[in-house]
Design a protein around this motif. Structure first.
Motif, PDB file in Angstrom:
ATOM      1  N   GLU A  22     -53.701  34.345  -9.361  1.00 25.27           N
ATOM      2  CA  GLU A  22     -53.565  33.294 -10.363  1.00 25.27           C
ATOM      3  C   GLU A  22     -54.634  33.347 -11.452  1.00 25.27           C
ATOM      4  O   GLU A  22     -54.525  32.647 -12.457  1.00 25.27           O
ATOM      5  CB  GLU A  22     -53.588  31.918  -9.683  1.00 25.27           C
ATOM      6  CG  GLU A  22     -52.410  31.667  -8.745  1.00 25.27           C
ATOM      7  CD  GLU A  22     -51.080  31.490  -9.467  1.00 25.27           C
ATOM      8  OE1 GLU A  22     -51.097  31.028 -10.625  1.00 25.27           O
ATOM      9  OE2 GLU A  22     -50.035  31.812  -8.875  1.00 25.27           O
ATOM     10  N   GLU A  23     -55.669  34.183 -11.269  1.00 19.88           N
ATOM     11  CA  GLU A  23     -56.714  34.237 -12.295  1.00 19.88           C
ATOM     12  C   GLU A  23     -56.330  35.128 -13.470  1.00 19.88           C
ATOM     13  O   GLU A  23     -57.039  35.163 -14.480  1.00 19.88           O
ATOM     14  CB  GLU A  23     -58.039  34.703 -11.672  1.00 19.88           C
ATOM     15  CG  GLU A  23     -58.081  36.161 -11.267  1.00 19.88           C
ATOM     16  CD  GLU A  23     -59.403  36.545 -10.614  1.00 19.88           C
ATOM     17  OE1 GLU A  23     -60.241  35.636 -10.377  1.00 19.88           O
ATOM     18  OE2 GLU A  23     -59.586  37.740 -10.320  1.00 19.88           O
ATOM     19  N   THR A  25     -52.909  36.171 -16.051  1.00 17.90           N
ATOM     20  CA  THR A  25     -51.665  35.552 -16.497  1.00 17.90           C
ATOM     21  C   THR A  25     -50.500  36.531 -16.447  1.00 17.90           C
ATOM     22  O   THR A  25     -50.689  37.750 -16.387  1.00 17.90           O
ATOM     23  CB  THR A  25     -51.797  35.041 -17.940  1.00 17.90           C
ATOM     24  OG1 THR A  25     -51.959  36.174 -18.821  1.00 17.90           O
ATOM     25  CG2 THR A  25     -52.985  34.098 -18.086  1.00 17.90           C
ATOM     26  N   PHE A  26     -49.316  35.975 -16.485  1.00 27.76           N
ATOM     27  CA  PHE A  26     -48.095  36.776 -16.581  1.00 27.76           C
ATOM     28  C   PHE A  26     -48.168  37.717 -17.776  1.00 27.76           C
ATOM     29  O   PHE A  26     -47.834  38.901 -17.683  1.00 27.76           O
ATOM     30  CB  PHE A  26     -46.891  35.829 -16.700  1.00 27.76           C
ATOM     31  CG  PHE A  26     -45.622  36.480 -17.151  1.00 27.76           C
ATOM     32  CD1 PHE A  26     -44.836  37.197 -16.266  1.00 27.76           C
ATOM     33  CD2 PHE A  26     -45.204  36.368 -18.480  1.00 27.76           C
ATOM     34  CE1 PHE A  26     -43.658  37.809 -16.686  1.00 27.76           C
ATOM     35  CE2 PHE A  26     -44.029  36.956 -18.902  1.00 27.76           C
ATOM     36  CZ  PHE A  26     -43.263  37.687 -18.006  1.00 27.76           C
ATOM     37  N   GLU A  27     -48.636  37.214 -18.902  1.00 25.33           N
ATOM     38  CA  GLU A  27     -48.708  38.019 -20.121  1.00 25.33           C
ATOM     39  C   GLU A  27     -49.699  39.169 -19.988  1.00 25.33           C
ATOM     40  O   GLU A  27     -49.453  40.271 -20.504  1.00 25.33           O
ATOM     41  CB  GLU A  27     -49.096  37.134 -21.311  1.00 25.33           C
ATOM     42  CG  GLU A  27     -48.015  36.164 -21.750  1.00 25.33           C
ATOM     43  CD  GLU A  27     -47.930  34.923 -20.873  1.00 25.33           C
ATOM     44  OE1 GLU A  27     -46.963  34.147 -21.022  1.00 25.33           O
ATOM     45  OE2 GLU A  27     -48.840  34.705 -20.024  1.00 25.33           O
ATOM     46  N   GLN A  28     -50.796  38.943 -19.301  1.00 26.43           N
ATOM     47  CA  GLN A  28     -51.767  40.020 -19.085  1.00 26.43           C
ATOM     48  C   GLN A  28     -51.211  41.101 -18.160  1.00 26.43           C
ATOM     49  O   GLN A  28     -51.353  42.295 -18.420  1.00 26.43           O
ATOM     50  CB  GLN A  28     -53.050  39.443 -18.485  1.00 26.43           C
ATOM     51  CG  GLN A  28     -53.876  38.608 -19.446  1.00 26.43           C
ATOM     52  CD  GLN A  28     -55.038  37.926 -18.745  1.00 26.43           C
ATOM     53  OE1 GLN A  28     -54.899  37.401 -17.642  1.00 26.43           O
ATOM     54  NE2 GLN A  28     -56.200  37.929 -19.393  1.00 26.43           N
ATOM     55  N   ARG A  53     -46.737  33.300  -9.616  1.00 30.23           N
ATOM     56  CA  ARG A  53     -47.280  33.282 -10.987  1.00 30.23           C
ATOM     57  C   ARG A  53     -46.235  33.726 -12.006  1.00 30.23           C
ATOM     58  O   ARG A  53     -45.987  33.042 -13.004  1.00 30.23           O
ATOM     59  CB  ARG A  53     -48.495  34.202 -11.054  1.00 30.23           C
ATOM     60  CG  ARG A  53     -49.106  34.392 -12.435  1.00 30.23           C
ATOM     61  CD  ARG A  53     -49.929  35.661 -12.489  1.00 30.23           C
ATOM     62  NE  ARG A  53     -49.115  36.838 -12.201  1.00 30.23           N
ATOM     63  CZ  ARG A  53     -49.548  37.898 -11.511  1.00 30.23           C
ATOM     64  NH1 ARG A  53     -50.777  37.930 -11.036  1.00 30.23           N
ATOM     65  NH2 ARG A  53     -48.727  38.919 -11.292  1.00 30.23           N
ATOM     66  N   ASP A  54     -45.625  34.882 -11.753  1.00 26.97           N
ATOM     67  CA  ASP A  54     -44.637  35.422 -12.686  1.00 26.97           C
ATOM     68  C   ASP A  54     -43.353  34.607 -12.662  1.00 26.97           C
ATOM     69  O   ASP A  54     -42.744  34.358 -13.702  1.00 26.97           O
ATOM     70  CB  ASP A  54     -44.334  36.885 -12.362  1.00 26.97           C
ATOM     71  CG  ASP A  54     -45.549  37.782 -12.535  1.00 26.97           C
ATOM     72  OD1 ASP A  54     -46.515  37.363 -13.200  1.00 26.97           O
ATOM     73  OD2 ASP A  54     -45.534  38.900 -12.004  1.00 26.97           O
ATOM     74  N   ALA A  57     -43.803  31.524 -14.744  1.00 30.68           N
ATOM     75  CA  ALA A  57     -43.820  31.826 -16.175  1.00 30.68           C
ATOM     76  C   ALA A  57     -42.415  32.097 -16.694  1.00 30.68           C
ATOM     77  O   ALA A  57     -42.038  31.645 -17.783  1.00 30.68           O
ATOM     78  CB  ALA A  57     -44.727  33.018 -16.442  1.00 30.68           C
ATOM     79  N   HIS A  82     -46.943  25.765  -7.644  1.00 28.95           N
ATOM     80  CA  HIS A  82     -45.919  25.796  -8.683  1.00 28.95           C
ATOM     81  C   HIS A  82     -44.762  24.860  -8.335  1.00 28.95           C
ATOM     82  O   HIS A  82     -43.599  25.139  -8.639  1.00 28.95           O
ATOM     83  CB  HIS A  82     -45.414  27.221  -8.887  1.00 28.95           C
ATOM     84  CG  HIS A  82     -46.463  28.163  -9.408  1.00 28.95           C
ATOM     85  ND1 HIS A  82     -47.057  27.999 -10.638  1.00 28.95           N
ATOM     86  CD2 HIS A  82     -47.046  29.255  -8.839  1.00 28.95           C
ATOM     87  CE1 HIS A  82     -47.954  28.959 -10.825  1.00 28.95           C
ATOM     88  NE2 HIS A  82     -47.976  29.730  -9.754  1.00 28.95           N
TER      89      HIS A  82
END
Length: 205
Positions: A22-23, A25-28, A53-54, A57, A82
């Motif tokens: 979780e540290e 992001t999906f974008e990273q 996480r994904d 998102a 979530h």
């Protein structure tokens, strides 16, 4: 409890792994592949979803998301953190993908983040066939392969990207992109291969 062999070590480290997952992001995590994700609301299967996480998102973007996670400890953490996300969680694992297959759903995108290298040779053969069956026409698969030292207690294989591309091709999945990059957590000796495929034919199955 009878756990899939590829999940060895994950239950015991679930709390620590949840923080690690979780540290970032999906974008990273998916920055090199973001242009290949569906733009319109689509059906998505996140296999080996971890803490979601994904999945969260993608649900926030309007996709209908199924998160398949075979490690109960991770699945419970994901369902808690979530809880407000519109995600359908299932207990399922490759290579059989029994629960998802039984639902007879077909997906526009199947995501396998840090999953494929946990499967042995024979399991990868079966898993690719299962993925091809789960894809809708023109559906896409995105997966990442970890290379480098294996953490104690884990089960991983150094899977060549070329092998994965050839196996996908046999099942009617055409390579869209092949990217290598360093580890986001800067772990010594760890690198990643990112692969994206599109279903363009029927393949062997």
């Amino acid at each position: 409890m009878n756990r899939p062999a590829g999940t060895a070590g994950y239950a015991e480290a679930a709390a620590e792994l949840a923080v690690q997952y979780e540290e970032v992001t999906f974008e990273q995590v998916h920055r090199e592949l973001l242009h290949l994700f569906p733009g319109a609301p689509s059906t998505v299967l996140d296999f080996g979803a971890g803490t979601g996480r994904d999945a969260a998102a993608l649900a926030a973007l309007g996709h209908r998301v199924v998160a398949a996670e075979p490690t109960e400890e991770l699945r419970r953490i994901g369902q808690r953190i979530h809880a407000d996300s519109d995600i359908r969680w299932v207990d399922d694992a490759l290579p059989e993908a029994a629960a998802v297959t039984a639902s007879e759903e077909r997906f526009d995108l199947v995501l396998l983040t840090a999953v494929w290298m946990h499967l042995a040779d024979r399991e990868r053969l079966l898993a690719m066939a299962a993925l091809a069956r789960l894809l809708a026409p023109a559906g896409r698969v995105m997966l990442s392969l970890r290379h480098g030292p294996v953490p104690p207690g884990r089960r991983m294989f150094d899977v060549p990207a070329d092998e994965t591309v050839a196996l996908a091709d046999r099942h009617g999945l055409t390579l869209l992109t092949h990217v290598t990059r360093p580890d986001l957590h800067a772990r010594p000796g760890v690198t990643w291969t990112l692969l994206a495929f599109e279903r363009t034919g029927a393949g062997e199955g």
